[in-house]
Structure formats: C-alpha cells, structure tokens
Motif scaffolding. Structure first.
Motif, PDB file in Angstrom:
ATOM      1  N   GLU A 190      -2.003  10.386-106.353  1.00  0.00           N
ATOM      2  CA  GLU A 190      -1.999   9.623-107.725  1.00  0.00           C
ATOM      3  C   GLU A 190      -0.567   9.682-108.370  1.00  0.00           C
ATOM      4  OE1 GLU A 190      -4.275  12.522-109.992  1.00  0.00           O
ATOM      5  OE2 GLU A 190      -5.903  12.253-108.695  1.00  0.00           O
ATOM      6  N   GLY A 191       0.380   9.598-107.318  1.00  0.00           N
ATOM      7  CA  GLY A 191       1.934   9.346-107.487  1.00  0.00           C
ATOM      8  C   GLY A 191       2.552  10.357-108.427  1.00  0.00           C
ATOM      9  N   ARG A 192       2.109  11.768-108.341  1.00  0.00           N
ATOM     10  CA  ARG A 192       2.707  12.669-108.911  1.00  0.00           C
ATOM     11  C   ARG A 192       3.595  13.617-107.793  1.00  0.00           C
ATOM     12  NH1 ARG A 192      -2.779  15.351-111.782  1.00  0.00           N
ATOM     13  NH2 ARG A 192      -3.341  15.177-109.542  1.00  0.00           N
ATOM     14  N   PRO A 193       4.622  13.759-108.292  1.00  0.00           N
ATOM     15  CA  PRO A 193       5.631  14.687-107.301  1.00  0.00           C
ATOM     16  C   PRO A 193       4.997  16.164-107.492  1.00  0.00           C
ATOM     17  CG  PRO A 193       6.716  14.402-109.617  1.00  0.00           C
ATOM     18  CD  PRO A 193       5.489  13.531-109.869  1.00  0.00           C
ATOM     19  N   ARG A 194       5.070  16.673-106.242  1.00  0.00           N
ATOM     20  CA  ARG A 194       4.593  18.013-105.798  1.00  0.00           C
ATOM     21  C   ARG A 194       5.536  18.761-104.923  1.00  0.00           C
ATOM     22  NH1 ARG A 194      -0.019  19.016-109.037  1.00  0.00           N
ATOM     23  NH2 ARG A 194      -1.418  17.323-108.965  1.00  0.00           N
ATOM     24  N   PHE A 195       5.685  19.872-104.972  1.00  0.00           N
ATOM     25  CA  PHE A 195       6.359  20.882-103.941  1.00  0.00           C
ATOM     26  C   PHE A 195       7.855  20.370-103.541  1.00  0.00           C
ATOM     27  CE2 PHE A 195       7.327  21.872 -99.604  1.00  0.00           C
ATOM     28  CZ  PHE A 195       7.406  23.234 -99.693  1.00  0.00           C
ATOM     29  N   GLY A 196       8.996  20.703-104.515  1.00  0.00           N
ATOM     30  CA  GLY A 196      10.123  20.430-104.438  1.00  0.00           C
ATOM     31  C   GLY A 196      10.825  21.327-103.283  1.00  0.00           C
ATOM     32  N   LEU A 197      11.385  20.437-102.353  1.00  0.00           N
ATOM     33  CA  LEU A 197      12.092  21.133-101.168  1.00  0.00           C
ATOM     34  C   LEU A 197      13.379  21.056-101.489  1.00  0.00           C
ATOM     35  CD1 LEU A 197      11.374  22.544 -98.573  1.00  0.00           C
ATOM     36  CD2 LEU A 197      11.378  20.384 -97.436  1.00  0.00           C
ATOM     37  N   ALA A 198      14.303  22.018-101.249  1.00  0.00           N
ATOM     38  CA  ALA A 198      15.572  22.047-101.457  1.00  0.00           C
ATOM     39  C   ALA A 198      16.674  21.725-100.230  1.00  0.00           C
ATOM     40  CB  ALA A 198      16.430  23.267-102.096  1.00  0.00           C
ATOM     41  N   MET A 199      15.940  20.826 -99.303  1.00  0.00           N
ATOM     42  CA  MET A 199      16.711  20.555 -98.124  1.00  0.00           C
ATOM     43  C   MET A 199      15.919  19.200 -97.666  1.00  0.00           C
ATOM     44  SD  MET A 199      15.488  23.683 -95.792  1.00  0.00           S
ATOM     45  CE  MET A 199      15.292  24.676 -97.354  1.00  0.00           C
ATOM     46  N   SER A 200      16.746  18.384 -96.600  1.00  0.00           N
ATOM     47  CA  SER A 200      16.114  17.010 -96.354  1.00  0.00           C
ATOM     48  C   SER A 200      15.635  16.979 -95.070  1.00  0.00           C
ATOM     49  CB  SER A 200      17.218  16.128 -96.598  1.00  0.00           C
ATOM     50  OG  SER A 200      18.381  16.471 -95.873  1.00  0.00           O
ATOM     51  N   ARG A 201      16.046  18.209 -94.250  1.00  0.00           N
ATOM     52  CA  ARG A 201      15.630  18.168 -92.632  1.00  0.00           C
ATOM     53  C   ARG A 201      14.990  19.631 -92.729  1.00  0.00           C
ATOM     54  NH1 ARG A 201      18.739  14.305 -89.254  1.00  0.00           N
ATOM     55  NH2 ARG A 201      19.893  13.021 -90.725  1.00  0.00           N
ATOM     56  N   THR A 202      13.945  19.826 -91.774  1.00  0.00           N
ATOM     57  CA  THR A 202      13.386  21.009 -91.647  1.00  0.00           C
ATOM     58  C   THR A 202      12.297  21.222 -90.490  1.00  0.00           C
ATOM     59  OG1 THR A 202      11.388  20.973 -93.077  1.00  0.00           O
ATOM     60  CG2 THR A 202      13.301  21.726 -94.145  1.00  0.00           C
ATOM     61  N   ILE A 203      11.956  22.071 -89.973  1.00  0.00           N
ATOM     62  CA  ILE A 203      10.831  22.095 -88.877  1.00  0.00           C
ATOM     63  C   ILE A 203       9.610  22.616 -90.062  1.00  0.00           C
ATOM     64  CG2 ILE A 203       9.833  23.656 -87.091  1.00  0.00           C
ATOM     65  CD1 ILE A 203      12.374  22.139 -86.519  1.00  0.00           C
ATOM     66  N   GLY A 204       8.559  21.876 -89.825  1.00  0.00           N
ATOM     67  CA  GLY A 204       7.239  21.945 -90.874  1.00  0.00           C
ATOM     68  C   GLY A 204       7.495  20.970 -92.182  1.00  0.00           C
ATOM     69  N   ASP A 205       6.816  21.352 -93.043  1.00  0.00           N
ATOM     70  CA  ASP A 205       6.959  20.862 -94.497  1.00  0.00           C
ATOM     71  C   ASP A 205       6.554  19.216 -94.167  1.00  0.00           C
ATOM     72  OD1 ASP A 205       8.146  22.902 -95.782  1.00  0.00           O
ATOM     73  OD2 ASP A 205      10.039  22.463 -94.871  1.00  0.00           O
ATOM     74  N   TRP A 206       5.464  19.120 -93.692  1.00  0.00           N
ATOM     75  CA  TRP A 206       4.960  17.750 -93.479  1.00  0.00           C
ATOM     76  C   TRP A 206       4.712  16.847 -94.411  1.00  0.00           C
ATOM     77  CZ3 TRP A 206       1.156  19.051 -88.485  1.00  0.00           C
ATOM     78  CH2 TRP A 206       1.737  19.564 -87.542  1.00  0.00           C
ATOM     79  N   LYS A 207       4.122  17.394 -95.402  1.00  0.00           N
ATOM     80  CA  LYS A 207       3.845  16.649 -96.756  1.00  0.00           C
ATOM     81  C   LYS A 207       4.839  15.623 -97.241  1.00  0.00           C
ATOM     82  CE  LYS A 207      -0.675  18.470 -97.980  1.00  0.00           C
ATOM     83  NZ  LYS A 207      -1.578  18.948 -99.245  1.00  0.00           N
ATOM     84  N   VAL A 208       6.071  16.567 -97.129  1.00  0.00           N
ATOM     85  CA  VAL A 208       7.219  15.782 -98.056  1.00  0.00           C
ATOM     86  C   VAL A 208       7.826  14.816 -97.115  1.00  0.00           C
ATOM     87  CG1 VAL A 208       9.406  16.165 -99.165  1.00  0.00           C
ATOM     88  CG2 VAL A 208       7.717  18.177 -98.722  1.00  0.00           C
ATOM     89  N   GLN A 209       7.544  13.566 -97.847  1.00  0.00           N
ATOM     90  CA  GLN A 209       7.956  12.239 -97.310  1.00  0.00           C
ATOM     91  C   GLN A 209       9.301  12.125 -96.982  1.00  0.00           C
ATOM     92  OE1 GLN A 209       5.981  12.446-100.042  1.00  0.00           O
ATOM     93  NE2 GLN A 209       4.429  10.976-100.263  1.00  0.00           N
ATOM     94  N   GLY A 210       9.664  11.616 -95.838  1.00  0.00           N
ATOM     95  CA  GLY A 210      11.064  11.328 -95.571  1.00  0.00           C
ATOM     96  C   GLY A 210      11.998  12.704 -94.856  1.00  0.00           C
ATOM     97  N   VAL A 211      11.104  13.891 -95.113  1.00  0.00           N
ATOM     98  CA  VAL A 211      12.000  14.873 -94.668  1.00  0.00           C
ATOM     99  C   VAL A 211      11.841  15.121 -92.865  1.00  0.00           C
ATOM    100  CG1 VAL A 211      11.920  17.530 -94.539  1.00  0.00           C
ATOM    101  CG2 VAL A 211      12.105  16.426 -96.901  1.00  0.00           C
ATOM    102  N   ILE A 212      12.598  15.228 -92.370  1.00  0.00           N
ATOM    103  CA  ILE A 212      12.427  15.215 -90.823  1.00  0.00           C
ATOM    104  C   ILE A 212      12.982  16.465 -89.947  1.00  0.00           C
ATOM    105  CG2 ILE A 212      12.461  12.798 -90.728  1.00  0.00           C
ATOM    106  CD1 ILE A 212      15.547  12.714 -89.957  1.00  0.00           C
TER     107      ILE A 212
END
Length: 382
Positions: free
Chosen positions: A251-273
């Motif tokens: 629905e275009g709403r931001p969810r789940f703020g992640l304080a880093m841009s690369r991780t193992i896991g966190d599959w839902k956060v677009q662009g985090v690799i």
C-alpha cells in the motif's frame, strides 16, 4: 584427536563465551583478572581449560548478552562470532597463516537465529569454495590463489548464507570477516559491525585499517535502496535518531526501519543486500610502509632538533635506522556496534595489542572482558 573429529569440516572453530554467563567462565575470568600473572602453572592450566572453547593467549572470543527490557529470563544474546585457526579451506598442511575470524550481530525477531547461521554457514561455504578453487587452479594452497577469485568466493559465501537463512529473511544479522591467507588479509563487511587492523611499531599502537559501516544514507547505498523501491529516512539533527532503510509495503507505506544497508537476512527491505565490500591488504606492504613512516618521522624529528639546537646539519639522520620487520606486531579485531559505538577503535586496538604483545600487560581474555564491560556501562547510561 578424538576432539578434532567433532570439528566442522572447515576447522576447529572457537565461539564466544558470555562474560557473565556460566560459573566456570566467570570464575576463570575473575581469577585471571585478580591474580594478574601470579597464579601457578596448574591453576593457569585449569583456567584456560575452562575458557578453551573461546580462545587462548593468541586469540579471544567473548560476548555479553544485552538487556532490552522485560524479564531477564526472556533476554536473548543475538550476537555470534567465530575464530577458525587454522582454517581448513584448501589448507592441506593446517597452515596457521590461513585463519578466519568474524562477528555476526543479529537484530529484529529471530535475529539470533540468523546470526548463528551466518557464523557457521559463511566459514563452511567459503571453505568449500576455496578448496574447489585450489583443486581447479592446481595451486596446492589458497595462499597462491589470485586475489580476484578469493574476493569472489567471499562474496558468494555471504550471498549463499543469506539465501539459506533458516528464518526466510525474517531475522537479520551483520557479518564482518577477516580472512588471512598467508601475507594477504581479506576484510569483508556487510552491516555496521566492523573489522579493523592495528600494528605495533616501535612500541606504539597504530590503527591502520577499518572496514566501512554500511549505512543507508551513504550515497551509493541510498541510490541502490531507492531504485529497488525502498525508502531511506534521514532524520533531522534534533530528532536524535539514525538514518534507516524502510521496506515499502503493497500500500506504499514504509515499514520496519533498518539502520544499515547490507545484511544477512532482512529480505523484505528493498535494496538491502548481503554482498559484502571486500578489501585486500598485503601484510608485507603494511610492514614496509610502517618502516618507511617510522624513518621519515625520525628524520623530521631530528631535523627539527638540529635546527632548534644548532646541531651540525649532518646529524639529522643520526640513529634513524629502519626497524627490524620482525619487531612489528599486528592484531586483527572484529566487533559489533555494541562496542564500536561507545569505544574508539584506537582505544580498543591499544588495549588488545598491549594484552597480546606486552609481557606485563593484561591477559587477552581480561582485556577483552574489560572492553566489553566498559562498552556496556556506556550503553546503560545512554
């Protein structure tokens, strides 16, 4: 040995002990701290036996479970770490100059599962890939492999560990790894944990390298996240928060703020690799640079003295001799942001270098415990 038969295929790994965990750990650390070298040989052997799964005089892995509110019985330590020395990937002679250490800091729901998975999967996958490369390239040892192949193997190990995350990407974890292959160090990082390197030159400790903290507001990271459909929030200074990458729902709403841009896991956060940034350092080059710098600083100091004291010009190079390369010591450290957010890397390096290399210094276990407790005290007051 019978004990070695229980080791993983990638080598006999060390895993961290909690500094306030079991009674044997607490007692062993307390005795090392209190006696400070005054214990007898039998007592010391007993202490090291209690701590042997986490290290010895040359390597140490310790942790501390953080308190995040609620009942103590509900607290979970989401940090994992490992040291594998020697590391088995394509290492037929158990060469001690082939070794690996790393820290994996879990976050979010099931983060402890993802971090533990990463701490075992990355060494295992990387070991298999290095063995395959040694067989394919006929090098006999991973030390002789081309840098580009090793870097690619490390990146693939991180990515495959991410793809096999047992939480299906619900949990998340940083991953920072230092792999030594002979005189080369491969420093790989995904997330905001850090691996860094310090040298002891002429009895002075110098921080010479650190991996980058992968933060979502870095221009290249922010661009990748936004192009993938995610959102990066950069707070105003008065908000007292940190930049975060947000997953955008249907629905275009931001969810789940992640304080880093690369991780193992966190599959839902677009662009985090999961792909790490990998830097390659040459120990011989670092030593040569340290020797040259020492001579230059000595000459500059003597030139200043000769001008100030009107000494003859020829005295400026007096006693500025190159150091013996074997006198230079190196320490590699991997740590989560639970430590590096509160203690400067230079201070951490100083404490651990003194513990490893000075005879009258603290035992490495005591130095590591001190750093963990000190960081925790700062964390409690924040």
């Amino acid at each position: 040995s019978e004990e070695d038969d229980n080791c993983p295929t990638y080598g006999c790994a060390l895993f961290p002990l909690d500094v306030i965990g079991s009674e044997p750990t607490r007692t062993g650390l307390q005795t090392l701290r209190r006696e400070a070298g005054r214990h007898n040989a039998m007592q010391y052997t007993q202490i090291m036996e209690a701590l042997k799964t986490a290290g010895d005089e040359d390597k140490v892995a310790l942790t501390l479970m953080g308190y995040k509110g609620g009942d103590m019985g509900d607290q979970v330590n989401q940090d994992s770490a490992t040291i594998v020395s020697p590391f088995a990937g394509g290492n037929p002679e158990d060469d001690p100059s082939i070794q690996l250490l790393g820290v994996f800091d879990g976050h979010g729901r099931l983060g402890e599962v993802t971090s533990e998975h990463a701490s075992k999967a990355i060494p295992r996958i990387l070991s298999l890939k290095l063995q395959d490369l040694v067989d394919r390239e006929y090098t006999g040892t991973p030390i002789s492999l081309p840098e580009s192949l090793v870097v690619q193997a490390i990146k693939e190990a991180f990515i495959e560990a991410d793809e096999t995350d047992p939480t299906d990407g619900v949990g998340g974890s940083t991953a920072t790894v230092c792999l030594q292959l002979g005189h080369k160090l491969y420093m790989a990082n995904a997330g905001d944990s850090l691996s860094f390197l310090a040298m002891v030159v002429d009895e002075k400790v110098q921080l010479v390298y650190s991996t980058r903290e992968d933060k979502p507001d870095l221009p290249d990271e922010r661009q990748r996240i936004t192009e993938a459909g995610g959102y990066v929030h950069i707070p105003a200074p008065h908000e007292g928060n940190v930049p975060r990458a947000y997953y955008i729902d249907d629905e275009g709403r931001p969810r789940f703020g992640l304080a880093m841009s690369r991780t193992i896991g966190d599959w839902k956060v677009q662009g985090v690799i999961a792909e790490p940034i990998v830097d390659v350092l040459n120990i011989a080059t670092l030593v040569d640079q340290a020797i040259d710098k020492h001579v230059e600083e000595c000459r500059a100091k003597q030139m200043s003295q000769s001008i100030r004291n009107y000494y003859p010009y020829y005295h400026r190079y007096y006693d500025c001799q190159p150091l013996d390369p074997s006198s230079i010591q190196i320490v590699a450290i991997s740590a989560s942001d639970g430590m590096t957010d509160f203690l400067r890397k230079e201070y951490i390096s100083q404490e651990m270098a003194e513990a490893f290399f000075q005879r009258d210094g603290h035992h490495p276990f005591v130095a590591a415990e001190h750093l963990i407790i000190k960081a925790a005290e700062f964390w409690d007051t924040e």
